[in-house]
Design a protein around this motif. Sequence first.
Motif, mmCIF file in Angstrom:
data_model
loop_
_atom_site.group_PDB
_atom_site.id
_atom_site.type_symbol
_atom_site.label_atom_id
_atom_site.label_comp_id
_atom_site.label_asym_id
_atom_site.label_seq_id
_atom_site.Cartn_x
_atom_site.Cartn_y
_atom_site.Cartn_z
ATOM 1 N N LEU A 244 -11.377 -12.965 1.158
ATOM 2 C CA LEU A 244 -10.368 -11.487 0.987
ATOM 3 C C LEU A 244 -9.962 -10.499 0.208
ATOM 4 N N VAL A 245 -9.757 -9.127 0.273
ATOM 5 C CA VAL A 245 -10.487 -8.048 -0.518
ATOM 6 C C VAL A 245 -9.077 -7.374 -0.083
ATOM 7 N N SER A 246 -8.108 -6.555 -1.342
ATOM 8 C CA SER A 246 -6.619 -5.656 -0.932
ATOM 9 C C SER A 246 -7.326 -4.671 -1.274
ATOM 10 N N ALA A 247 -5.937 -3.645 -0.793
ATOM 11 C CA ALA A 247 -6.420 -1.524 -1.480
ATOM 12 C C ALA A 247 -5.548 -1.195 -1.432
ATOM 13 N N PRO A 248 -4.998 -0.604 -2.244
ATOM 14 C CA PRO A 248 -3.647 0.548 -2.044
ATOM 15 C C PRO A 248 -4.089 0.979 -0.610
ATOM 16 N N ALA A 249 -2.529 1.303 -0.071
ATOM 17 C CA ALA A 249 -2.688 1.772 1.308
ATOM 18 C C ALA A 249 -1.448 2.400 1.658
ATOM 19 N N ASN A 250 -1.410 3.627 3.228
ATOM 20 C CA ASN A 250 -0.663 4.464 2.709
ATOM 21 C C ASN A 250 -0.444 4.417 4.543
ATOM 22 N N MET A 251 -1.029 3.017 5.030
ATOM 23 C CA MET A 251 -1.321 2.917 7.066
ATOM 24 C C MET A 251 -0.344 1.459 7.004
ATOM 25 N N PRO A 252 0.629 1.116 7.014
ATOM 26 C CA PRO A 252 1.551 -0.211 7.184
ATOM 27 C C PRO A 252 1.191 -0.060 9.159
ATOM 28 N N LEU A 253 0.934 -1.319 8.566
ATOM 29 C CA LEU A 253 0.765 -1.771 10.245
ATOM 30 C C LEU A 253 1.338 -2.192 11.038
ATOM 31 N N THR A 254 2.241 -2.522 12.211
ATOM 32 C CA THR A 254 2.720 -2.867 12.889
ATOM 33 C C THR A 254 2.751 -4.758 13.086
ATOM 34 N N GLY A 255 1.523 -4.567 13.216
ATOM 35 C CA GLY A 255 0.712 -5.839 14.490
ATOM 36 C C GLY A 255 -0.292 -6.701 12.600
ATOM 37 N N THR A 276 2.662 -0.218 -0.093
ATOM 38 C CA THR A 276 2.137 -0.948 1.519
ATOM 39 C C THR A 276 0.195 -1.600 0.462
ATOM 40 N N HIS A 277 -0.232 -2.426 0.666
ATOM 41 C CA HIS A 277 -1.378 -3.754 0.619
ATOM 42 C C HIS A 277 -2.147 -3.510 2.472
ATOM 43 N N GLN A 294 -20.494 -13.174 -4.580
ATOM 44 C CA GLN A 294 -20.504 -11.380 -4.674
ATOM 45 C C GLN A 294 -20.846 -11.031 -3.382
ATOM 46 N N VAL A 295 -21.683 -11.339 -2.652
ATOM 47 C CA VAL A 295 -21.989 -10.223 -1.283
ATOM 48 C C VAL A 295 -20.969 -9.754 -0.815
ATOM 49 N N HIS A 296 -20.312 -11.167 -0.650
ATOM 50 C CA HIS A 296 -19.400 -11.008 0.564
ATOM 51 C C HIS A 296 -18.192 -10.127 0.111
ATOM 52 N N TYR A 297 -17.520 -10.159 -1.171
ATOM 53 C CA TYR A 297 -16.632 -9.775 -1.878
ATOM 54 C C TYR A 297 -17.142 -8.260 -1.459
ATOM 55 N N GLU A 298 -18.436 -7.675 -1.570
ATOM 56 C CA GLU A 298 -18.909 -6.480 -1.963
ATOM 57 C C GLU A 298 -19.426 -6.406 -0.001
ATOM 58 N N ASN A 299 -19.048 -6.527 0.712
ATOM 59 C CA ASN A 299 -19.437 -6.043 2.149
ATOM 60 C C ASN A 299 -17.942 -6.324 2.687
ATOM 61 N N LEU A 300 -16.761 -6.873 2.646
ATOM 62 C CA LEU A 300 -15.780 -6.146 2.720
ATOM 63 C C LEU A 300 -15.147 -5.252 1.942
ATOM 64 N N SER A 301 -15.954 -4.927 0.615
ATOM 65 C CA SER A 301 -15.102 -3.314 0.237
ATOM 66 C C SER A 301 -15.602 -2.298 0.348
ATOM 67 N N SER A 302 -16.857 -2.475 1.474
ATOM 68 C CA SER A 302 -17.772 -1.530 1.710
ATOM 69 C C SER A 302 -16.848 -0.819 3.399
ATOM 70 N N GLU A 303 -16.537 -2.395 3.466
ATOM 71 C CA GLU A 303 -15.630 -1.785 5.392
ATOM 72 C C GLU A 303 -14.110 -1.588 5.294
ATOM 73 N N MET A 313 -11.866 -2.068 -3.132
ATOM 74 C CA MET A 313 -10.510 -2.849 -4.007
ATOM 75 C C MET A 313 -9.746 -3.007 -4.319
ATOM 76 N N LYS A 314 -9.161 -3.219 -4.888
ATOM 77 C CA LYS A 314 -8.069 -3.534 -6.107
ATOM 78 C C LYS A 314 -7.603 -4.955 -6.166
ATOM 79 N N TYR A 315 -7.416 -5.926 -5.007
ATOM 80 C CA TYR A 315 -7.628 -7.249 -5.583
ATOM 81 C C TYR A 315 -9.328 -7.977 -4.759
ATOM 82 N N GLY A 316 -9.330 -9.240 -4.972
ATOM 83 C CA GLY A 316 -10.165 -9.643 -4.499
ATOM 84 C C GLY A 316 -9.514 -11.010 -4.702
ATOM 85 N N TRP A 317 -10.584 -12.238 -3.439
ATOM 86 C CA TRP A 317 -9.997 -13.699 -3.448
ATOM 87 C C TRP A 317 -10.884 -13.919 -2.558
ATOM 88 N N SER A 318 -10.885 -15.557 -2.949
ATOM 89 C CA SER A 318 -11.414 -16.436 -1.762
ATOM 90 C C SER A 318 -10.207 -17.970 -1.291
#
Length: 458
Positions: A244-255, A276-277, A294-303, A313-318
């Motif tokens: 899992l990765v997380s980044a700051p965002a200004n797009m809160p989702l309802t779903g 919002t994250h 590491q490649v899994h974090y890199e792939n998600l961060s690229s997305e 990403m600011k946070y990453g965990w598994s």
Amino acid sequence: MYNSLWLQTAYRRDSYPALDKDISCDVCIIGGGLSGIANAYFLAKEGKDVILLEKDEILCGATGNSTGKLTAQHDVVYANLIKQFGRDNAKIYYEVNREAVMFGKSFSEGDELRNAESILFSQSKYGTELLQDEKRAYEDIGIVGEFGRNSELPLRTEATLTLKDEAQIHPVRFGQHLAKLAVKAGARIFENSDVRLMDLKKRLLYTNSKNEIQFNELVLCTHYPIEALRGLQILKLTVSRSYLVSAPANMPLTGQYISVDNPKRSVRTAHIDGKTHFLLSGEGHQAGMEKETQVHYENLSSELRNVYQLDAMKYGWSAQDPQTPDLIPYAGCISNSMPYVHLNTGFRKWGLSNSLVSARIISDQIVGRQNRAASLYAPDRTGFGSFLVQALRNTGLVLKEFTGGHISRTDSPVCTHMGCRTRWNEADQTWDCPCHGSRFRKDGSVLEGPATKPLDLG
């Protein structure tokens, strides 16, 4: 070393003491994740004298590294449940998980829980067919779901299947609040109290500090059960790892979204203290089978950057998740010979609602109350054929890793559980065992079981 968003934004920690004396209780619970805390809460409310033991700090394991979805929509599951267990049992599974969602809503406060729609989406014709099958299963069971193309995501989606009035939680804040309620009800929580020895016939436990616990009932909430060999659970569970990765965002989702086809992705946002994250997860594999994670974090961060137009990403965990062969977790007494030993595990990445469901089942069994889901979740339920197939697969893996590991990875420490060679996980800075999912910190101390003893790094 990566960090979980949830652990970094938890409430200021309440300090729970380490056990420093011999003690007795009605019920001893091992494991301080959401399942252990929920068991402690339900049983203390019933008037039981409850002790919960956590080897580290509560909520820092699977709960603190989850996606935080409290939902009865567990990917494409109900069509399969109807085929395997029949309509009535599939309906029970939905109902008890739905009740878990409502229980969460009944006591949570502030940023601990937010209402959300749970949405499955397809990206291909094959995925859409899966959704159509699942929609028919919803109709058969009586689940109100909407089939359409309701997606806020900047992705090409073929179709969606939506459940309304679901929830997403801050799993650590949510669990911290429930722990306070458990203590208020009379439960005693001890941290840094690692169980090293069990004498189940005498109903005795011994901790790393050589303190003795006498219990009447024992509940194992250790993700991968310590006493797994007794009921052959060790041969009935596979362990997978996802990122899992997380980044700051200004797009809160309802779903909150999950794809039913490849690439497999889970998407949601979290609103914490006015910020919002954006959370993106996926990139799974069997636990302990990869070194260069590491490649899994890199792939998600690229997305995050290229698809969602967010900063890196600011946070990453598994997260690590045991899975049973037939989709439904184990919750109940571990074997007929020891009806006072209970376990819950095998949540298949849906441990938040199923932790609450399992805790209800076990607490009802201990107080002598009927629970309509007990036989469905029972560790000794029928289905030996599928268990045997997975047992053979897992046993084969153990033998391969035990022999091949000792030959090819002679520089890796030996897992203290069953002797397999561990693999170094570069991204998470852990030693991971490919046989049964034990994980160890860089210094060799146990991070996740079933191992209970540290690695020999000498």
